[in-house]
Scaffold this active site. Structure first.
Site, short mmCIF file in Angstrom:
data_model
loop_
_atom_site.label_atom_id
_atom_site.label_comp_id
_atom_site.label_asym_id
_atom_site.label_seq_id
_atom_site.Cartn_x
_atom_site.Cartn_y
_atom_site.Cartn_z
N SER A 126 0.84 -1.19 0.00
CA SER A 126 0.00 0.00 0.00
C SER A 126 0.87 1.24 0.00
O SER A 126 1.98 1.23 0.56
CB SER A 126 -0.84 -0.04 1.27
OG SER A 126 -1.24 1.24 1.66
N TYR A 151 -2.04 -0.20 10.42
CA TYR A 151 -2.27 -0.84 9.11
C TYR A 151 -1.06 -0.61 8.20
O TYR A 151 -0.52 -1.55 7.61
CB TYR A 151 -3.54 -0.27 8.45
CG TYR A 151 -3.57 -0.54 6.97
CD1 TYR A 151 -3.81 -1.82 6.50
CD2 TYR A 151 -3.31 0.47 6.04
CE1 TYR A 151 -3.78 -2.10 5.14
CE2 TYR A 151 -3.27 0.21 4.68
CZ TYR A 151 -3.52 -1.09 4.23
OH TYR A 151 -3.48 -1.35 2.90
N LYS A 155 2.07 -3.20 6.50
CA LYS A 155 2.49 -3.30 5.09
C LYS A 155 4.00 -3.07 4.96
O LYS A 155 4.66 -3.72 4.15
CB LYS A 155 1.69 -2.34 4.22
CG LYS A 155 0.21 -2.71 4.11
CD LYS A 155 0.01 -4.08 3.46
CE LYS A 155 -1.43 -4.52 3.41
NZ LYS A 155 -1.61 -5.90 2.90
#
Ligand code: UDP
Length: 340
Positions: A126, A151, A155
């Site tokens: 991402s 989050y 990644k």
């Protein structure tokens, strides 16, 4: 060629399966635990493509269940690992859940890739890995800043895990694809994003408020240092993201000297503000959105958009859909959902 798609019932996974079934003769095996999707995605895929695929309900945190799947399909040639939690705000509120799910499932997939000698892996990363960046657009070489959410950190860790793993397994290859903001729906309007609870992403929030499921849209902050004060993102049609995955696997297969590991941005290269997204939606649908300006949202970066030269060069890929196409298809899908 047998390809495993994890998170196959999800938003990007399902569009990638459609693209794969429509453009290749590969056999697709899908896995999902329906934590943020439903099994009837596969019916929609079948309706669009006329093809049925094999799918499994497996939680990839479960090492034994994951291993069992690879035992049953010991001829898998490629893995696209989509399955992960993806909400910035949810990860801020519940970090342990994010670390547990996103990291442990990846570890199990990598262990099986090694054990079953699966030559190719595509990992869903991402643009949030970049953090808050002043110099835009970001290239794959832009150094990371501190991430703004758990989050995003999962990644960063995921990319590093893949890199460390591939380094010591020279027979295997991997590409990490850094998605910018995937939005929109299949052009048929028969498949799209299906948030199981109140959406946290902008476009489903827009379509749900336009159709009357939600009463009002809130813009999270209009005091950012951007052209109209609202955040800038690189929105990219989910079908363009899907086609990049198929091309990425094809390149790995047919190009012997393709790097054993690479990281590639997937964006259109165009920065669009929240107000511009709203404007594009209103223009193509002829509907007025009821919105208000609210506080900034925790975890948001002010602006980010991609330099996508590497994807164009290495994958021979080009995004074809405009922001209007994205809004039109998202709206078609929302209307399709409402008919049910
Ligand atoms: N956003 C907003 N209202 C919403 C949802 C999102 O103003 O109800 C903004 C959000 O602050 C960000 C942009 O829309 O600037 C895109 O957010 P989204 O959650 O879709 O994707 P993200 O960039 O966080 O991955």
């Amino acid at each position: 060629m047998k390809i495993l798609i994890t998170g196959g019932a999800g938003y990007i996974g399902s569009h990638t399966i459609i693209e794969m079934l429509e453009t290749t003769n590969w056999e697709v095996i899908a896995v999902d635990n329906y934590s943020n999707s439903t099994e009837d995605t596969y019916e929609r895929i079948e309706k669009i493509t006329g093809k049925a695929i094999k799918y499994y309900n497996i939680d990839l945190k479960d090492k034994d269940a994951t291993h069992k799947l690879f035992l049953e399909h010991n001829d898998i040639q490629g893995i696209i690992h989509f399955a992960a939690f993806k909400s910035v705000s949810e990860s801020v509120a519940n970090p342990l859940m994010y670390y547990d799910n996103n990291i442990n499932s990846l570890l199990n997939i990598l262990a099986c890739q090694k054990a079953f000698k699966v030559p190719y892996l595509i990992f869903s990363s991402s643009c949030s890995v970049y953090g808050n960046i002043n110099e835009l657009p970001v290239t794959e070489e832009t150094p990371f800043n501190k991430t703004e959410s758990p989050y995003a950190y999962t990644k960063q860790i995921g990319e590093q895990l893949v890199a460390d793993f591939i380094k010591v397994n020279p027979a295997l290859k991997a590409i990490s694809l850094r998605y910018f903001n995937p939005v929109g729906a299949h052009k048929s309007g028969l498949n799209g994003e299906l948030p199981l609870s109140t959406p946290s992403n902008l476009v489903p929030y827009i379509t749900q408020s336009a159709i009357g499921k939600l009463s009002q849209l809130t813009i999270f902050g209009n005091d950012y240092n951007t052209k109209d004060g609202t955040c800038v993102r690189d929105y990219i049609h989910v079908s363009d993201i899907a086609s990049a995955h198929v091309l990425a696997l094809q390149q790995l297969i047919k190009t012997p000297h393709f790097p054993s590991q690479s990281i590639i941005n997937l964006g259109t290269g165009v920065g669009v503000t929240v107000l511009e997204v709203i404007e594009a939606f209103e223009k193509v649908t002829d509907k007025k959105l009821n919105y208000t300006i609210g506080e900034r949202r925790a975890g948001d970066v002010a602006a980010i958009y991609a330099n996508n030269d590497k994807a164009k060069k290495l994958l021979n890929w080009k995004p074809i859909y405009t922001i209007e196409d994205m809004m039109r298809s998202a709206w078609k899908w929302e209307q399709c959902l409402n008919k049910k």
